[in-house]
Design a protein around this motif. Structure first.
Motif, PDB file in Angstrom:
ATOM      1  N   PRO A  27       0.811  -1.220   0.000  1.00 46.60           N
ATOM      2  CA  PRO A  27       0.000   0.000   0.000  1.00 46.60           C
ATOM      3  C   PRO A  27       0.844   1.269   0.000  1.00 46.60           C
ATOM      4  O   PRO A  27       0.490   2.259  -0.650  1.00 46.60           O
ATOM      5  CB  PRO A  27      -0.818  -0.119   1.296  1.00 46.60           C
ATOM      6  CG  PRO A  27      -0.874  -1.575   1.571  1.00 46.60           C
ATOM      7  CD  PRO A  27       0.463  -2.101   1.125  1.00 46.60           C
ATOM      8  N   ASN A  31       0.741   3.974  -2.929  1.00 49.96           N
ATOM      9  CA  ASN A  31       0.397   5.363  -2.622  1.00 49.96           C
ATOM     10  C   ASN A  31       1.460   6.325  -3.142  1.00 49.96           C
ATOM     11  O   ASN A  31       1.127   7.373  -3.704  1.00 49.96           O
ATOM     12  CB  ASN A  31       0.225   5.536  -1.118  1.00 49.96           C
ATOM     13  CG  ASN A  31      -0.249   6.930  -0.754  1.00 49.96           C
ATOM     14  OD1 ASN A  31      -1.376   7.305  -1.031  1.00 49.96           O
ATOM     15  ND2 ASN A  31       0.617   7.706  -0.116  1.00 49.96           N
ATOM     16  N   LYS A 178      -2.456  -3.782  -8.815  1.00 51.27           N
ATOM     17  CA  LYS A 178      -3.000  -3.888  -7.459  1.00 51.27           C
ATOM     18  C   LYS A 178      -4.508  -3.631  -7.516  1.00 51.27           C
ATOM     19  O   LYS A 178      -4.991  -2.542  -7.218  1.00 51.27           O
ATOM     20  CB  LYS A 178      -2.321  -2.890  -6.522  1.00 51.27           C
ATOM     21  CG  LYS A 178      -0.799  -2.941  -6.544  1.00 51.27           C
ATOM     22  CD  LYS A 178      -0.267  -4.302  -6.133  1.00 51.27           C
ATOM     23  CE  LYS A 178       1.262  -4.327  -6.151  1.00 51.27           C
ATOM     24  NZ  LYS A 178       1.799  -5.662  -5.843  1.00 51.27           N
ATOM     25  N   LEU A 181      -6.267  -2.393  -4.249  1.00 53.05           N
ATOM     26  CA  LEU A 181      -5.916  -1.013  -3.906  1.00 53.05           C
ATOM     27  C   LEU A 181      -6.510  -0.028  -4.906  1.00 53.05           C
ATOM     28  O   LEU A 181      -6.943   1.072  -4.531  1.00 53.05           O
ATOM     29  CB  LEU A 181      -4.397  -0.857  -3.847  1.00 53.05           C
ATOM     30  CG  LEU A 181      -3.689  -1.664  -2.752  1.00 53.05           C
ATOM     31  CD1 LEU A 181      -2.178  -1.528  -2.876  1.00 53.05           C
ATOM     32  CD2 LEU A 181      -4.153  -1.229  -1.368  1.00 53.05           C
TER      33      LEU A 181
END
Length: 224
Positions: A27, A31, A178, A181
């Motif tokens: 993550p 990000n 992902k 996500l």
């Protein structure tokens, strides 16, 4: 047997440790990549907005295509003006009341706008020529353009010119692989995030030239 059990336990610990590390690092990496890509796209969206606002200021409307917007930038010029305050005798009132402007009387306050020179819109906004590529998504490996539209919307009986430029978050992040996500990102509603499934400036349904990104993507100059 004891050695085998120890090996199995160490393997299990290593596996669980790796899973924990992955759950934290993935993550964070997603990000960081997301923010970097959004920043690049937002920089282009800001350039598009600056070009469109210049187009509206001079022509009264927004451009519907990048070709027409760039043709405008290649040829358009701003009028550089200066304002002077002045006054002059109100002869009509002075005659009506028998007054002499030299010794009193009525005067009218006015402003005069002088045109000093004309300056190229392109040189003012895009001296480095980046307007020629502002429509591209500036991410290596993503060969797509920023979608742009222009039109009009009616508000309280008045027609207003509007424009919108946007990029799908899916187009920007899908190659990261992902899916979980990405699914979360498409539904973001946090004030610290970019709301919705797109990164956008302007609107085709409202009189609005703002972007939908939070302040962290703006420079100190933008925030003023």
């Amino acid at each position: 047997m004891k050695i085998v059990i120890q090996i199995v336990l160490w393997a299990l610990i290593a596996f669980l440790g790796f899973q924990l590390w992955t759950s934290i690092s993935e993550p964070e990496e997603f990000n960081n990549t997301k923010v970097a890509r959004y920043q690049k796209v937002i920089n282009n969206l800001k350039d598009i907005r600056a070009a469109q606002l210049a187009h509206q200021e001079i022509t009264g409307d927004f451009a519907g295509t990048y070709d027409s917007l760039n043709r405008f930038l290649d040829t358009a010029k701003y009028a550089i003006t200066a304002r002077r305050d002045t006054s002059y005798a109100d002869e009509k009132k002075n005659r009506a009341y028998g007054l002499d402007a030299k010794t009193g009387g009525y005067y009218v306050e006015a402003s005069i706008i002088d045109t000093l020179r004309f300056e190229s819109v392109k040189d003012s906004l895009f001296k480095d020529g980046r307007n020629k590529t502002m429509m591209n998504i500036p991410i290596e490996g993503i060969d797509k353009k920023i979608e742009m539209k222009a039109g009009h919307v009616e508000k309280n009986g008045t027609m207003y010119a509007v424009f919108e430029a946007k990029v799908s978050k899916k187009d920007l992040l899908e190659d990261l692989g992902k899916k979980d996500l990405l699914a979360q990102e498409l539904q973001v509603i946090s004030v610290e995030g970019i709301k919705g499934p797109e990164v956008r400036v302007g609107s085709m349904t409202d009189v609005n030239t703002s972007g939908n990104w939070p302040k962290l993507y703006d420079t100190a100059k933008d925030k003023q």
